[in-house]
Design a protein around this motif. Sequence first.
Motif, PDB file in Angstrom:
ATOM      1  N   LEU A 298       0.843  -1.189   0.000  1.00  0.00           N
ATOM      2  CA  LEU A 298       0.000   0.000   0.000  1.00  0.00           C
ATOM      3  C   LEU A 298       0.877   1.237   0.000  1.00  0.00           C
ATOM      4  CD1 LEU A 298      -3.033   1.095   0.423  1.00  0.00           C
ATOM      5  CD2 LEU A 298      -2.320   1.409   2.807  1.00  0.00           C
ATOM      6  N   LEU A 299       0.566   2.177  -0.898  1.00  0.00           N
ATOM      7  CA  LEU A 299       1.182   3.497  -0.862  1.00  0.00           C
ATOM      8  C   LEU A 299       0.247   4.423  -0.100  1.00  0.00           C
ATOM      9  CD1 LEU A 299       2.469   3.922  -4.553  1.00  0.00           C
ATOM     10  CD2 LEU A 299       3.684   2.998  -2.565  1.00  0.00           C
ATOM     11  N   ALA A 300       0.796   5.136   0.894  1.00  0.00           N
ATOM     12  CA  ALA A 300      -0.041   5.983   1.745  1.00  0.00           C
ATOM     13  C   ALA A 300       0.673   7.292   2.033  1.00  0.00           C
ATOM     14  CB  ALA A 300      -0.363   5.267   3.053  1.00  0.00           C
ATOM     15  N   ALA A 301      -0.108   8.309   2.389  1.00  0.00           N
ATOM     16  CA  ALA A 301       0.460   9.606   2.768  1.00  0.00           C
ATOM     17  C   ALA A 301       1.401   9.415   3.955  1.00  0.00           C
ATOM     18  CB  ALA A 301      -0.657  10.576   3.125  1.00  0.00           C
ATOM     19  N   ALA A 302       2.635   9.891   3.815  1.00  0.00           N
ATOM     20  CA  ALA A 302       3.638   9.657   4.852  1.00  0.00           C
ATOM     21  C   ALA A 302       3.259  10.298   6.179  1.00  0.00           C
ATOM     22  CB  ALA A 302       4.997  10.174   4.384  1.00  0.00           C
ATOM     23  N   GLY A 303       2.564  11.430   6.127  1.00  0.00           N
ATOM     24  CA  GLY A 303       2.211  12.124   7.356  1.00  0.00           C
ATOM     25  C   GLY A 303       0.940  11.648   8.007  1.00  0.00           C
ATOM     26  N   ALA A 304       0.219  10.747   7.359  1.00  0.00           N
ATOM     27  CA  ALA A 304      -1.046  10.250   7.925  1.00  0.00           C
ATOM     28  C   ALA A 304      -1.234   8.800   7.494  1.00  0.00           C
ATOM     29  CB  ALA A 304      -2.218  11.106   7.452  1.00  0.00           C
TER      30      ALA A 304
END
Length: 417
Positions: A298-304
């Motif tokens: 999964l690619l996800a927002a690094a800050g959230a």
Amino acid sequence: MTDLLRFATAGSVDDGKSTLVGRLLFDTKSVLADQIEAVTRASVDKGLATPDLSLLVDGLRAEREQGITIDVAYRYFSTPKRGFVLADTPGHVQYTRNTVTGASTAELAVLLVDARHGVVEQTRRHAAVLALLRVPRLVLAINKIDLVDYDEAVLTAIGKDFAGLAASLGFESVVTIPVSALVGDNVVERSERTPWYDGPTLLGYLESVPVTGPEIDRPFRMPVQYVIRDHATDYRGYAGQVGAGTVAPGDEVVVLPAGIRTSVTSVDTADGPLPAAGAGRSITVRLADDIDIARGDLLAAAGAAPAVTNELDATLCWLADKPLRPGARLLLKHGTRTTPVIVGALGERLDTDAVAWVEGTEQLGINDIARVALRTADPLPVDPYAEIRATGSFLLIDPPSGNTLAAGLVGHPLQVS
């Protein structure tokens, strides 16, 4: 590109849902001439003066009730303003599980009630399921207003009754539209017989409601479906559909479950690169660093970023004839990853008649909705379903046959007040 709205219909078997769907298809000229001729002939044979528009969909309903595998009929139609995917779900209580199937991807639901009977048990069941699945928008279509002489007081009383139920289920707003599917009042054309109603027609509302759901405002999530390599040009990209949020070049992302951080260098499509892509868009992402990424990541927002865990406290909608018992060893499909899972303790069960959580049970039968503990072999990056549907939902699969056994929601998205 024309906007596309996915919506589902629900209601009791006697609320006129077939006729309403038929009316939408007929008045938007979304049925072929030979279909209209067949319906007209069948209506004449039944001694009817006007075409029975329910016949446009009742054939599909009969097939469903004879055991067709996919028990939800999908219809596609369009107007000059928008395209539509309609999931027509069965009305009988024994097909409650199919309301789950039809509403799982819906951005809006149309819930029918009969103006003569008002809110009945099946109305409450369907409303509870729609609330559980966090369908963003709900229309209460009060049908058969011609049979109550277009009495505003009757419709006001039904709307008030349903408003209490909707509030207890957590719906923030409900659009109430009085209609007669049989004669067409307020379905596609505004009715002169309801001068006291100044709201939209059903089609008018479907054409104007925003199609961007709450997922667009959530942190970025994209399950990797496929790794694209071109050794001749040294191209390496990660293809998938954006499940939530938006992504643009320069964004910091994290690869899960590994936890490796990097940044996006390009958002590609078959038509060329994009400045940004939002929820629902299929894209290929290129990254700044050469990282070992595979299908299922999964690619996800690094800050959230979502939590990564192999212990799930979830809500299950059991879809199979074979009952579920604690200790069962199944497969769990989350995004593009499939992993073995063991079923733990069964918790509270949703009483859809009373719309309340009740004491747990030793096993789950078909149509049951209950809270359950699960343990997966591989850690999964999950969000609560109430926050992000794409990464908060999963399927349970029977290992020998590959059949889907349950739809799962991470956490407990339905709190009945």
